[in-house]
Design an enzyme around this catalytic site. Structure first.
Site, PDB file in Angstrom:
ATOM      1  N   LYS A 169       0.946  -1.316  -0.038  1.00  0.00           N
ATOM      2  CA  LYS A 169       0.009   0.092   0.152  1.00  0.00           C
ATOM      3  C   LYS A 169       0.913   1.224   0.011  1.00  0.00           C
ATOM      4  O   LYS A 169       2.008   1.255   0.796  1.00  0.00           O
ATOM      5  CB  LYS A 169      -0.706   0.032   1.110  1.00  0.00           C
ATOM      6  CG  LYS A 169      -2.181  -1.018   1.263  1.00  0.00           C
ATOM      7  CD  LYS A 169      -2.962  -0.786   2.485  1.00  0.00           C
ATOM      8  CE  LYS A 169      -3.700  -1.696   2.799  1.00  0.00           C
ATOM      9  NZ  LYS A 169      -4.970  -1.581   1.779  1.00  0.00           N
TER      10      LYS A 169
ATOM     11  N   ARG B 102      -9.801 -11.800   1.823  1.00  0.00           N
ATOM     12  CA  ARG B 102     -10.729 -12.911   1.142  1.00  0.00           C
ATOM     13  C   ARG B 102     -10.197 -14.377   1.428  1.00  0.00           C
ATOM     14  O   ARG B 102     -10.565 -15.541   1.335  1.00  0.00           O
ATOM     15  CB  ARG B 102     -11.130 -12.781  -0.103  1.00  0.00           C
ATOM     16  CG  ARG B 102     -10.000 -12.569  -1.112  1.00  0.00           C
ATOM     17  CD  ARG B 102     -10.668 -11.633  -2.208  1.00  0.00           C
ATOM     18  NE  ARG B 102     -10.637 -10.107  -2.168  1.00  0.00           N
ATOM     19  CZ  ARG B 102     -10.908  -9.406  -2.988  1.00  0.00           C
ATOM     20  NH1 ARG B 102     -11.356  -9.683  -4.185  1.00  0.00           N
ATOM     21  NH2 ARG B 102     -11.247  -8.001  -2.415  1.00  0.00           N
TER      22      ARG B 102
HETATM   23  N1  BES Z   1      -7.831  -3.955   4.639  1.00  0.00           N
HETATM   24  C1  BES Z   1      -8.112  -3.512   3.043  1.00  0.00           C
HETATM   25  C2  BES Z   1      -9.490  -2.836   3.124  1.00  0.00           C
HETATM   26  C3  BES Z   1      -9.794  -1.623   3.835  1.00  0.00           C
HETATM   27  C4  BES Z   1      -9.858  -0.223   3.013  1.00  0.00           C
HETATM   28  C5  BES Z   1     -10.331  -1.629   5.219  1.00  0.00           C
HETATM   29  C6  BES Z   1      -9.986   0.667   3.802  1.00  0.00           C
HETATM   30  C7  BES Z   1     -10.277  -0.459   5.925  1.00  0.00           C
HETATM   31  C8  BES Z   1     -10.460   0.809   5.209  1.00  0.00           C
HETATM   32  C9  BES Z   1      -8.346  -4.705   2.288  1.00  0.00           C
HETATM   33  O1  BES Z   1      -7.354  -5.724   2.559  1.00  0.00           O
HETATM   34  C10 BES Z   1      -7.692  -4.321   0.827  1.00  0.00           C
HETATM   35  O2  BES Z   1      -6.377  -3.801   0.674  1.00  0.00           O
HETATM   36  N2  BES Z   1      -8.551  -4.331  -0.092  1.00  0.00           N
HETATM   37  C11 BES Z   1      -8.137  -3.724  -1.486  1.00  0.00           C
HETATM   38  C12 BES Z   1      -8.667  -4.867  -2.352  1.00  0.00           C
HETATM   39  C13 BES Z   1      -8.185  -4.765  -3.670  1.00  0.00           C
HETATM   40  C14 BES Z   1      -6.795  -4.997  -3.930  1.00  0.00           C
HETATM   41  C15 BES Z   1      -8.818  -5.734  -4.630  1.00  0.00           C
HETATM   42  C16 BES Z   1      -9.027  -2.439  -1.853  1.00  0.00           C
HETATM   43  O3  BES Z   1     -10.080  -2.430  -1.185  1.00  0.00           O
HETATM   44  O4  BES Z   1      -8.372  -1.782  -2.438  1.00  0.00           O
HETATM   45 MN    MN Z   2      -5.153  -5.530   2.042  1.00  0.00          MN
END
Ligand code: BES
Ligand code: MN
Ligand code: ZN
Length: 502
Positions: free
Chosen positions: A277, A351
């Protein structure tokens, strides 16, 4: 935690630092809510005028302090706004919880307060008690001694005055105490920094609490996970120096007719892994275990409330980190149960850990599975930061879960699982990829999870990525940081299952 009691004193007669009354926005200006009568008498019936003069309107979130007159034993009068006035003086539970939360927050640093909010029935008593206990919350475990020596302490004592004092009211206070303590337990876990809370330390906390509350706790460590073939949890955790865990925490009642399985996403820190990230997206990612914390707290709550139902919590705990041993985009994982997943983005890790836990939970043939996860940024885009999304494999079950959330006072909304989004997750190599179309990303994640639910088992998925962690200023009973989202919904579901109405 703050102590709450029911008092038979009149609102004006209790010795306290402050007495809290509620006000509302009437058609012709500010009006007093039921409960404020004896305090108003001490103002010669002019309390509403005095508050209006000070600029109060009765709006939700408003808090106005004024010195108490002769005839009121408390030193201070605090008026909190309820929003639009109810014609019959009967206010909804969530309105009361929020106003009570504002009062408890405003009185941070005071010792004792008399709450004279409208409490004509047991449900209102419970709401005021819960709002106060949640509003008084503060997370100070990591403050230094010098800071603590000068810091104000949370409101220590709340007496509910002027309302019902019957058995039902007492039961309402008791339920509020359990819900608040378990939501505050959830908040503490979420707020704990990720160098302190990691899979093993989380599992240890569950083990200790399990002993205290008569729960059966089983912890699978990395060796047991490898032996059992939990490729999803292992694949996410393998990049971290802190190995993953799968925790089963079970409450059983001898007369239970139903068994619910709650599955929680427990990523103790989500860096994104190799699909790292960027800065600006990782500062709050200690919150990524909010689902697991909510599930754990809900199981403890079911036990403390003695509900006539079995509740099994499954906490999928891992730390998602990049390293030389981390899962790469392009790797294929063999999940628990045998399905294979091509990992296209290591940041879609929730997931993967949930899939293993959902398959494992399904083996025990529960009457329903509900998973809770901070799963997608897409759900935050869709519903904002205060509402969670509910998806399910049966519309009827989804509607029941939505009704439970609403009854519990949590903002939630139903979301679809459109079959056409499945093809975006087709993989040339494995059974499925962990990513699909970007549009509708929250639903894509839900469709992925659905693939791992046993045929014929009712399943719902709560994506709490928005409301789990509050970054703005506190409001109502919600502080900055971990909120305790989904705990009340899960407890409500357990209560309904116990009553045979789920
Ligand atoms: N933990 C994050 C989602 C999240 C985002 C939680 C903001 C709390 C606040 C999750 O693991 C994630 O990174 N999801 C990605 C998925 C994508 C790579 C398909 C996302 O939502 O960008
Ligand atoms: Mn994630
Ligand atoms: Zn995550």
């Amino acid at each position: 935690m703050t102590a709450v009691s029911l008092s038979t004193s009149a609102a004006n007669a209790l010795r306290a630092d402050a007495v809290v009354v509620a006000v509302a926005k009437g058609p012709k200006g500010l009006v007093l809510a039921p409960g404020a009568e004896t305090v108003d008498e001490a103002f010669d019936g002019k309390l509403a005028d005095v508050l209006s003069t000070l600029g109060a309107t009765g709006a939700e979130g408003e808090a106005v302090k004024l010195p108490a007159p002769v005839g009121v034993k408390a030193g201070l009068v605090l008026a909190v706004g309820l929003g639009d006035a109810a014609e019959d003086g009967a206010y909804g539970a969530e309105t009361l919880r929020r106003a009570s939360g504002v009062a408890a927050r405003t009185l941070h640093g005071s010792k004792k307060a008399a709450f004279a909010l409208p409490t004509a029935d047991a449900a209102s008593v419970e709401a005021v008690a819960l709002g106060a206990l949640l509003g008084a919350y503060a997370f100070t475990a990591f403050r230094g001694e010098a800071a603590m020596a000068t810091a104000k302490a949370p409101l220590a004592e709340v007496s509910l005055v002027g309302g019902k004092r019957d058995k039902a009211a007492k039961a309402g206070v008791e339920r509020a105490v359990v819900l608040a303590e378990e939501m505050n337990r959830t908040r503490d876990l979420i707020n704990t920094p990720p160098n302190d809370l990691f899979p093993k330390s989380f599992a240890d906390i569950v083990t200790v609490a399990g002993k205290e509350h008569g729960l059966k706790v089983e912890v699978l460590d990395e060796k047991a996970l490898a032996k059992g073939g939990y490729g999803g949890i292992l694949g996410v955790g393998v990049g971290s120096a802190r190995p993953p865990r799968l925790v089963k925490v079970a409450y059983t009642h001898p007369k239970a007719k139903q068994t619910l399985a709650f599955v929680g996403k427990g990523i103790t820190y989500d860096s994104g892994g190799i699909s790292l990230k960027p800065a600006g997206h990782n500062e709050t990612m200690k919150c990524d275990m909010s689902g697991a914390a909510a599930v754990f707290a809900a199981v403890v709550a079911a036990s403390r409330l003695g509900l006539q139902v079995n509740v099994t919590g499954w906490l999928a705990l891992a730390e998602n980190m990049p390293s030389g041993s981390a899962t790469r985009p392009g790797d294929v994982l063999k999940m628990y149960g045998g399905k294979t997943v091509e990992v296209l983005n290591t940041d879609a890790e929730g997931r993967l850990v949930l899939a293993d836990a959902i398959v494992r939970a399904g083996e025990e043939k529960p009457d329903a599975i509900v998973d809770v996860a901070t799963l997608t940024g897409a759900m935050v885009m869709a519903l904002g930061t205060r509402t969670f999304g509910i998806m399910a494999n049966e519309d009827e079950f989804r509607d029941k879960v939505l009704a439970a959330a609403t009854a519990a006072g949590e903002q939630a909304w139903p979301m679809p699982l459109p079959a056409d989004l499945r093809k975006g997750m087709e993989s040339p190599t494995a059974d499925i990829a962990n990513m699909g179309e970007r549009m509708g990303g929250g639903l894509v994640a839900g469709l992925f999870l659905q693939e791992f639910v046993a045929e014929g088992t009712a399943w719902a998925h709560l994506d709490i990525a928005g409301p789990a962690f509050h970054e703005g200023s506190p409001f109502g009973y919600t502080p900055k940081g971990g909120t305790g989202s989904a705990v009340r919904t899960l407890v409500q579901l357990a209560e309904q299952a116990a009553a045979g109405t789920l």
